[in-house]
Design a protein around this motif. Structure first.
Motif, PDB file in Angstrom:
ATOM      1  N   GLY A  15      42.974  90.161  50.398  1.00 19.42           N
ATOM      2  CA  GLY A  15      41.960  89.950  51.420  1.00 19.42           C
ATOM      3  C   GLY A  15      41.833  91.094  52.395  1.00 19.42           C
ATOM      4  N   GLY A  16      42.763  92.039  52.339  1.00 21.00           N
ATOM      5  CA  GLY A  16      42.754  93.159  53.254  1.00 21.00           C
ATOM      6  C   GLY A  16      41.782  94.256  52.855  1.00 21.00           C
ATOM      7  N   SER A  17      41.766  95.318  53.660  1.00 15.51           N
ATOM      8  CA  SER A  17      40.852  96.439  53.440  1.00 15.51           C
ATOM      9  C   SER A  17      41.595  97.762  53.516  1.00 15.51           C
ATOM     10  CB  SER A  17      39.751  96.439  54.503  1.00 15.51           C
ATOM     11  OG  SER A  17      38.959  95.274  54.442  1.00 15.51           O
ATOM     12  N   LEU A  18      41.041  98.738  52.828  1.00 15.32           N
ATOM     13  CA  LEU A  18      41.530 100.119  52.894  1.00 15.32           C
ATOM     14  C   LEU A  18      40.346 101.041  52.736  1.00 15.32           C
ATOM     15  CD1 LEU A  18      44.740 100.358  50.634  1.00 15.32           C
ATOM     16  CD2 LEU A  18      44.623 100.760  53.101  1.00 15.32           C
ATOM     17  N   ARG A  19      40.453 102.240  53.289  1.00 14.43           N
ATOM     18  CA  ARG A  19      39.440 103.260  53.050  1.00 14.43           C
ATOM     19  C   ARG A  19      40.118 104.493  52.484  1.00 14.43           C
ATOM     20  NH1 ARG A  19      35.056 106.520  56.802  1.00 14.43           N
ATOM     21  NH2 ARG A  19      36.903 107.683  57.473  1.00 14.43           N
ATOM     22  N   THR A  77      33.252 115.472  51.973  1.00 15.17           N
ATOM     23  CA  THR A  77      34.173 114.350  51.827  1.00 15.17           C
ATOM     24  C   THR A  77      33.488 113.144  51.213  1.00 15.17           C
ATOM     25  OG1 THR A  77      35.462 115.131  53.710  1.00 15.17           O
ATOM     26  CG2 THR A  77      35.801 112.856  53.014  1.00 15.17           C
ATOM     27  N   LEU A  78      34.196 112.536  50.275  1.00 16.79           N
ATOM     28  CA  LEU A  78      33.773 111.318  49.599  1.00 16.79           C
ATOM     29  C   LEU A  78      34.663 110.185  50.104  1.00 16.79           C
ATOM     30  CD1 LEU A  78      32.129 110.125  47.098  1.00 16.79           C
ATOM     31  CD2 LEU A  78      34.191 110.622  45.762  1.00 16.79           C
ATOM     32  N   TYR A  79      34.082 108.999  50.227  1.00  9.91           N
ATOM     33  CA  TYR A  79      34.839 107.850  50.719  1.00  9.91           C
ATOM     34  C   TYR A  79      34.719 106.664  49.765  1.00  9.91           C
ATOM     35  CZ  TYR A  79      34.496 110.446  55.111  1.00  9.91           C
ATOM     36  OH  TYR A  79      34.557 111.427  56.070  1.00  9.91           O
ATOM     37  N   LEU A  80      35.731 105.806  49.838  1.00  7.40           N
ATOM     38  CA  LEU A  80      35.670 104.523  49.147  1.00  7.40           C
ATOM     39  C   LEU A  80      36.207 103.463  50.105  1.00  7.40           C
ATOM     40  CD1 LEU A  80      35.002 103.023  46.497  1.00  7.40           C
ATOM     41  CD2 LEU A  80      37.419 103.270  45.864  1.00  7.40           C
ATOM     42  N   GLN A  81      35.304 102.650  50.637  1.00  5.77           N
ATOM     43  CA  GLN A  81      35.698 101.544  51.497  1.00  5.77           C
ATOM     44  C   GLN A  81      35.932 100.324  50.619  1.00  5.77           C
ATOM     45  OE1 GLN A  81      36.213 101.334  54.937  1.00  5.77           O
ATOM     46  NE2 GLN A  81      36.941  99.272  54.430  1.00  5.77           N
ATOM     47  N   MET A  82      37.133  99.785  50.687  1.00  7.38           N
ATOM     48  CA  MET A  82      37.513  98.666  49.835  1.00  7.38           C
ATOM     49  C   MET A  82      37.820  97.452  50.702  1.00  7.38           C
ATOM     50  SD  MET A  82      39.939 100.663  47.121  1.00  7.38           S
ATOM     51  CE  MET A  82      41.151 101.084  48.352  1.00  7.38           C
ATOM     52  N   ASN A  83      37.050  96.406  50.526  1.00  8.70           N
ATOM     53  CA  ASN A  83      37.228  95.156  51.272  1.00  8.70           C
ATOM     54  C   ASN A  83      37.594  94.021  50.321  1.00  8.70           C
ATOM     55  OD1 ASN A  83      36.420  96.529  53.628  1.00  8.70           O
ATOM     56  ND2 ASN A  83      34.269  96.027  53.261  1.00  8.70           N
ATOM     57  N   SER A  84      38.095  92.949  50.877  1.00  3.15           N
ATOM     58  CA  SER A  84      38.476  91.768  50.086  1.00  3.15           C
ATOM     59  C   SER A  84      39.337  92.157  48.893  1.00  3.15           C
ATOM     60  CB  SER A  84      37.216  91.031  49.606  1.00  3.15           C
ATOM     61  OG  SER A  84      36.421  90.628  50.695  1.00  3.15           O
ATOM     62  N   GLN A 111      44.370 114.289  42.145  1.00  4.63           N
ATOM     63  CA  GLN A 111      45.695 113.838  41.732  1.00  4.63           C
ATOM     64  C   GLN A 111      45.907 112.341  41.946  1.00  4.63           C
ATOM     65  OE1 GLN A 111      48.136 115.837  40.200  1.00  4.63           O
ATOM     66  NE2 GLN A 111      46.270 117.053  40.018  1.00  4.63           N
ATOM     67  N   GLY A 112      45.058 111.748  42.754  1.00  6.63           N
ATOM     68  CA  GLY A 112      45.126 110.308  42.941  1.00  6.63           C
ATOM     69  C   GLY A 112      45.868 109.877  44.197  1.00  6.63           C
ATOM     70  N   THR A 113      45.577 108.644  44.613  1.00  4.23           N
ATOM     71  CA  THR A 113      46.257 108.037  45.738  1.00  4.23           C
ATOM     72  C   THR A 113      46.503 106.563  45.407  1.00  4.23           C
ATOM     73  OG1 THR A 113      46.216 107.833  48.159  1.00  4.23           O
ATOM     74  CG2 THR A 113      44.153 107.404  47.025  1.00  4.23           C
ATOM     75  N   GLN A 114      47.664 106.058  45.787  1.00  2.00           N
ATOM     76  CA  GLN A 114      48.098 104.744  45.349  1.00  2.00           C
ATOM     77  C   GLN A 114      47.609 103.632  46.274  1.00  2.00           C
ATOM     78  OE1 GLN A 114      49.828 103.885  42.535  1.00  2.00           O
ATOM     79  NE2 GLN A 114      49.657 101.731  43.144  1.00  2.00           N
ATOM     80  N   VAL A 115      47.104 102.575  45.658  1.00  2.00           N
ATOM     81  CA  VAL A 115      46.703 101.369  46.384  1.00  2.00           C
ATOM     82  C   VAL A 115      47.496 100.197  45.815  1.00  2.00           C
ATOM     83  CG1 VAL A 115      44.817  99.748  46.812  1.00  2.00           C
ATOM     84  CG2 VAL A 115      44.396 102.227  46.894  1.00  2.00           C
ATOM     85  N   THR A 116      48.163  99.477  46.699  1.00  2.00           N
ATOM     86  CA  THR A 116      48.936  98.311  46.277  1.00  2.00           C
ATOM     87  C   THR A 116      48.466  97.094  47.064  1.00  2.00           C
ATOM     88  OG1 THR A 116      50.868  99.694  45.821  1.00  2.00           O
ATOM     89  CG2 THR A 116      51.239  97.330  46.031  1.00  2.00           C
TER      90      THR A 116
END
Length: 119
Positions: A15-19, A77-84, A111-116
């Motif tokens: 349910g959280g968010s990250l950008r 810069t490119l963004y990805l806002q991730m909700n829910s 190279q990537g960035t980790q989302v958990t």
């Protein structure tokens, strides 16, 4: 030399968010198509979204309505806002440069960035 550097790594509850951010260099970012991909543990690369130079975006069904891709051409810069966010969104996220809006091919990726996502 094309360089793409992602940031925004994090761990959140369902349910959280990250950008996420992706800083680009070595090419004309403002006129380039860009994509986001992700790779879950033990799985293949999955296309997430694509964006045109003018900001028009399209999304995979799995993230439609929850994720938003945007760009700041002045900042390269490119963004990805991730909700829910849900546990199935867990994975390594990559930004990529592409030659087209349609399809899912790319020419360069970061190279990537980790989302958990976990409770």
């Amino acid at each position: 030399e094309v360089q793409l550097v992602e940031s925004g790594e994090g761990s959140v509850e369902p349910g959280g968010s990250l950008r996420l951010s992706c800083v680009a260099s070595g090419f004309r970012f403002s006129s380039s198509y860009m994509r986001w991909f992700r790779q879950a543990p033990g799985k293949g690369l999955e296309w997430v979204s694509s964006i045109r130079p003018d900001g028009t975006a399209r999304y995979a069904d799995s993230v439609e309505g929850r994720f938003t891709t945007s760009r700041d051409n002045a900042k390269n810069t490119l963004y990805l806002q991730m909700n829910s966010l849900q546990p199935e969104d867990t994975g390594e996220y990559f930004c990529a440069k592409s030659n087209a809006f349609s399809g899912t091919t790319y020419t360069n990726r970061g190279q990537g960035t980790q989302v958990t996502v976990s409770s």
